[in-house]
Design a protein around this motif. Structure first.
Motif, mmCIF file in Angstrom:
data_model
loop_
_atom_site.group_PDB
_atom_site.id
_atom_site.type_symbol
_atom_site.label_atom_id
_atom_site.label_comp_id
_atom_site.label_asym_id
_atom_site.label_seq_id
_atom_site.Cartn_x
_atom_site.Cartn_y
_atom_site.Cartn_z
ATOM 1 N N SER A 1 0.708 -1.220 -0.007
ATOM 2 C CA SER A 1 0.085 -0.081 -0.040
ATOM 3 C C SER A 1 0.879 1.284 -0.018
ATOM 4 N N LEU A 2 2.220 1.058 0.160
ATOM 5 C CA LEU A 2 2.886 2.348 0.674
ATOM 6 C C LEU A 2 3.429 2.638 -1.006
ATOM 7 N N VAL A 3 3.687 1.795 -1.796
ATOM 8 C CA VAL A 3 4.360 1.984 -3.135
ATOM 9 C C VAL A 3 3.593 2.946 -3.847
ATOM 10 N N PRO A 4 2.169 2.644 -3.938
ATOM 11 C CA PRO A 4 1.323 3.767 -4.815
ATOM 12 C C PRO A 4 1.645 5.023 -4.205
ATOM 13 N N SER A 5 1.829 5.530 -3.047
ATOM 14 C CA SER A 5 1.626 6.673 -2.540
ATOM 15 C C SER A 5 2.511 7.516 -3.406
ATOM 16 N N VAL A 6 3.483 7.183 -4.032
ATOM 17 C CA VAL A 6 4.261 8.112 -4.817
ATOM 18 C C VAL A 6 3.522 8.346 -6.245
ATOM 19 N N LEU A 7 2.488 7.305 -6.578
ATOM 20 C CA LEU A 7 1.647 7.296 -7.574
ATOM 21 C C LEU A 7 0.346 7.912 -7.610
ATOM 22 N N SER A 8 -0.043 8.325 -6.428
ATOM 23 C CA SER A 8 -1.384 8.492 -5.840
ATOM 24 C C SER A 8 -1.907 9.748 -6.721
ATOM 25 N N HIS A 9 -3.345 9.858 -6.599
ATOM 26 C CA HIS A 9 -3.791 10.884 -7.631
ATOM 27 C C HIS A 9 -3.874 12.450 -6.896
ATOM 28 N N GLY A 10 -5.037 12.940 -7.016
ATOM 29 C CA GLY A 10 -4.652 14.333 -6.258
ATOM 30 C C GLY A 10 -6.252 15.129 -5.973
ATOM 31 N N PHE A 11 -6.055 16.442 -5.810
ATOM 32 C CA PHE A 11 -7.158 17.100 -5.434
ATOM 33 C C PHE A 11 -6.782 18.736 -5.762
ATOM 34 N N LEU A 12 -7.875 19.646 -5.737
ATOM 35 C CA LEU A 12 -7.499 20.953 -5.792
ATOM 36 C C LEU A 12 -6.928 21.626 -4.712
ATOM 37 N N ALA A 13 -5.741 21.872 -4.548
ATOM 38 C CA ALA A 13 -5.076 22.332 -3.389
ATOM 39 C C ALA A 13 -5.112 23.817 -2.997
ATOM 40 N N SER A 14 -5.350 24.687 -4.014
ATOM 41 C CA SER A 14 -5.690 26.031 -3.506
ATOM 42 C C SER A 14 -6.283 26.734 -4.943
ATOM 43 N N VAL A 15 -7.165 27.779 -4.814
ATOM 44 C CA VAL A 15 -7.430 28.604 -5.731
ATOM 45 C C VAL A 15 -6.973 30.280 -5.410
ATOM 46 N N ALA A 16 -6.455 30.786 -6.510
ATOM 47 C CA ALA A 16 -5.982 32.403 -6.160
ATOM 48 C C ALA A 16 -6.782 33.105 -7.173
ATOM 49 N N ILE A 17 -7.373 33.915 -6.342
ATOM 50 C CA ILE A 17 -8.472 34.857 -7.313
ATOM 51 C C ILE A 17 -7.851 36.223 -7.095
ATOM 52 N N PRO B 1 -16.359 39.946 -12.695
ATOM 53 C CA PRO B 1 -16.310 39.772 -14.063
ATOM 54 C C PRO B 1 -14.941 40.230 -14.356
ATOM 55 N N GLY B 2 -14.055 39.511 -14.949
ATOM 56 C CA GLY B 2 -12.682 39.735 -15.381
ATOM 57 C C GLY B 2 -11.644 39.416 -14.574
ATOM 58 N N SER B 3 -11.982 38.684 -13.481
ATOM 59 C CA SER B 3 -11.136 38.268 -12.325
ATOM 60 C C SER B 3 -10.325 37.071 -12.938
ATOM 61 N N ASN B 4 -9.144 37.048 -12.466
ATOM 62 C CA ASN B 4 -8.401 35.835 -12.911
ATOM 63 C C ASN B 4 -8.334 34.721 -11.595
ATOM 64 N N VAL B 5 -8.682 33.752 -11.939
ATOM 65 C CA VAL B 5 -8.887 32.471 -10.903
ATOM 66 C C VAL B 5 -7.709 31.223 -11.414
ATOM 67 N N ALA B 6 -6.615 31.334 -10.625
ATOM 68 C CA ALA B 6 -5.697 30.290 -10.733
ATOM 69 C C ALA B 6 -6.062 29.110 -10.017
ATOM 70 N N PHE B 7 -5.891 27.957 -10.645
ATOM 71 C CA PHE B 7 -6.305 26.742 -10.028
ATOM 72 C C PHE B 7 -4.798 25.667 -9.797
ATOM 73 N N ASN B 8 -4.637 25.473 -8.705
ATOM 74 C CA ASN B 8 -3.427 24.877 -8.193
ATOM 75 C C ASN B 8 -4.034 23.242 -7.949
ATOM 76 N N TRP B 9 -3.838 22.362 -8.585
ATOM 77 C CA TRP B 9 -3.820 20.816 -8.196
ATOM 78 C C TRP B 9 -2.747 20.321 -7.680
ATOM 79 N N SER B 10 -2.929 19.329 -6.841
ATOM 80 C CA SER B 10 -1.748 18.692 -6.247
ATOM 81 C C SER B 10 -2.029 17.324 -5.968
ATOM 82 N N GLY B 11 -0.707 16.423 -6.062
ATOM 83 C CA GLY B 11 -1.132 15.160 -5.655
ATOM 84 C C GLY B 11 -1.437 14.986 -4.444
ATOM 85 N N GLY B 12 -1.880 13.578 -3.939
ATOM 86 C CA GLY B 12 -2.621 13.480 -2.724
ATOM 87 C C GLY B 12 -1.290 13.493 -1.590
#
Ligand SMILES: *[C@@H]1O[C@H](CO)[C@@H](O)[C@H](O)[C@H]1NC(C)=O
Ligand SMILES: *[C@@H]1O[C@H](CO)[C@@H](O)[C@H](O)[C@H]1NC(C)=O
Ligand SMILES: *[C@@H]1O[C@H](CO)[C@@H](O)[C@H](O)[C@H]1NC(C)=O
Ligand SMILES: *[C@@H]1O[C@H](CO)[C@@H](O)[C@H](O)[C@H]1NC(C)=O
Ligand SMILES: *[C@@H]1O[C@H](CO)[C@@H](O)[C@H](O)[C@H]1NC(C)=O
Ligand SMILES: *[C@@H]1O[C@H](CO)[C@@H](O)[C@H](O)[C@H]1NC(C)=O
Ligand SMILES: [Cu+2]
Length: 307
Positions: A13-29, A85-96
């Protein structure tokens, strides 16, 4: 004997931690950062956030899965982020495990839906009317490279709130579709996310959005942009799933193509190199094992420092 079995199960179960999926870690508006919680701590989120918290870093499978809406068992967040309207939203995804996002093939799509006259922390998005404001696919200069790779490299992807957006309460749904397994039906991996916004008054003339859809509802497992037998060839004339870009993006109502500047501009038969993701081999996808790992973590059987 039993402890040996447990040891090997734990080691595996530890091996795939390197290969794990992920989530939206932050947004910057417009530069203001809002962090999201790691789904592995779903039961005990530590941060107040406008990012709705899903209960797993694993992908949603199946284009008609109810979780295509805002992700698996998404919980409303406590915060509402301000945008215009016109705001920039930066999406920062991270691994798990705080490594980079693990995938680099497939489109990234952005939708808005109004929460109506309730603030979005109180909104049930089951029947939300989503309209698409952005979609990025392959890079025009090299069809073997997708904009998703920017996330894989640790960069964020930025979307502009259309100038013609009607002020109000909105969920912004940023979705990665990973296509490295898309040669067979059901192989595409959906990673939807929803962030709660309050969009203020803009300068442009606001328009009522066209091309609204339900999610699930707008995708099928056999859509040409979801079932892609030639994904590693590379794809010519990739067709984004879901509706076209809404008229809100271009209030004049004229034809709008995808925001990467039309993927058809530089097709070439000489770019044949494979773009298989190095961190998620198709034949050994570790989904089941890493879910076991996530469950163990949730039950605190393995201390957090171990990851
Ligand atoms: C909010 O909208 C719903 C449906 O349009 C309506 O039934 C309700 O009365 C509205 N509530 C308020 C406080 O305006
Ligand atoms: C296109 O991208 C692929 C995948 O990253 C890379 O291997 C290849 O060298 C690139 N081709 C060109 C012409 O840059
Ligand atoms: C993305 O979030 C991670 C984890 O919070 C952080 O370490 C990283 O600096 C952020 N990257 C960007 C591009 O915002
Ligand atoms: C509205 O337009 C003015 C003048 O062009 C500009 O200074 C201002 O920043 C704009 N506001 C928004 C919210 O875009
Ligand atoms: C929006 O419409 C205008 C006027 O027809 C056109 O010049 C412009 O290129 C369009 N913008 C996009 C993003 O397609
Ligand atoms: C690519 O190959 C196909 C089939 O061999 C051909 O029809 C098409 O014209 C080629 N495209 C380019 C840009 O060379
Ligand atoms: Cu994957």
């Amino acid at each position: 004997m039993k402890s040996t079995v447990i040891f090997f199960a734990l080691a595996a179960s530890l091996v795939p931690s390197v290969l794990s999926h992920g989530f939206l870690a932050s947004v910057a508006i417009d530069g203001k950062v809002y962090k999201g919680n790691n789904p592995d701590f779903f039961a005990n989120p530590s941060l107040e956030s406008p990012i709705r918290l899903v209960d797993t870093i694993e992908p949603v499978k199946g284009a008609t899965n109810l979780a295509v809406n805002c992700g698996s068992n998404a919980q409303a967040g406590k915060l509402i982020a301000d945008a215009n309207p016109g705001s920039n939203v930066a999406f920062n995804w991270s691994g798990g495990s705080s490594e980079h996002w693990p995938h680099n093939i497939g489109p990234v799509l952005t939708y808005l839906a109004t929460c109506g006259n309730v603030t979005c922390d109180k909104f049930d998005p089951t029947n939300a009317q989503w309209f698409k404001i952005d979609e990025v696919g392959q890079k025009p200069e090299n069809l073997s490279e997708w904009f998703q790779k920017n996330l894989f490299l640790g960069q964020s992807l930025t979307v502009t709130i259309p100038k013609a957006t009607v002020p109000g309460n909105y969920l912004i749904r940023h979705e990665i579709i990973a296509l490295h397994n898309s040669e067979a039906p059901g192989g595409a991996e959906f990673y939807p996310s929803c962030t709660q916004l309050r969009i203020g008054q803009g300068n442009g003339t606001a328009v009522s959005p066209s091309r609204t859809v339900l999610l699930p509802g707008a995708y099928s497992d056999t859509d040409p942009g979801i079932l892609v037998p030639t994904i590693f060839n590379p794809v010519q004339n990739y067709q984004f799933p879901g509706p076209g870009i809404s008229n809100v993006v271009n209030a004049t109502g004229s034809a709008v193509t995808n925001s990467n500047g039309a993927a058809s501009s530089t097709t070439s038969n000489s770019t044949t190199s494979s773009t298989k993701s190095p961190s998620c081999k198709r034949s050994v996808h570790p989904r089941r094992v890493s879910r076991v790992m996530a469950d163990r973590r949730a039950k605190r059987q393995i201390p957090a420092w171990f990851f």
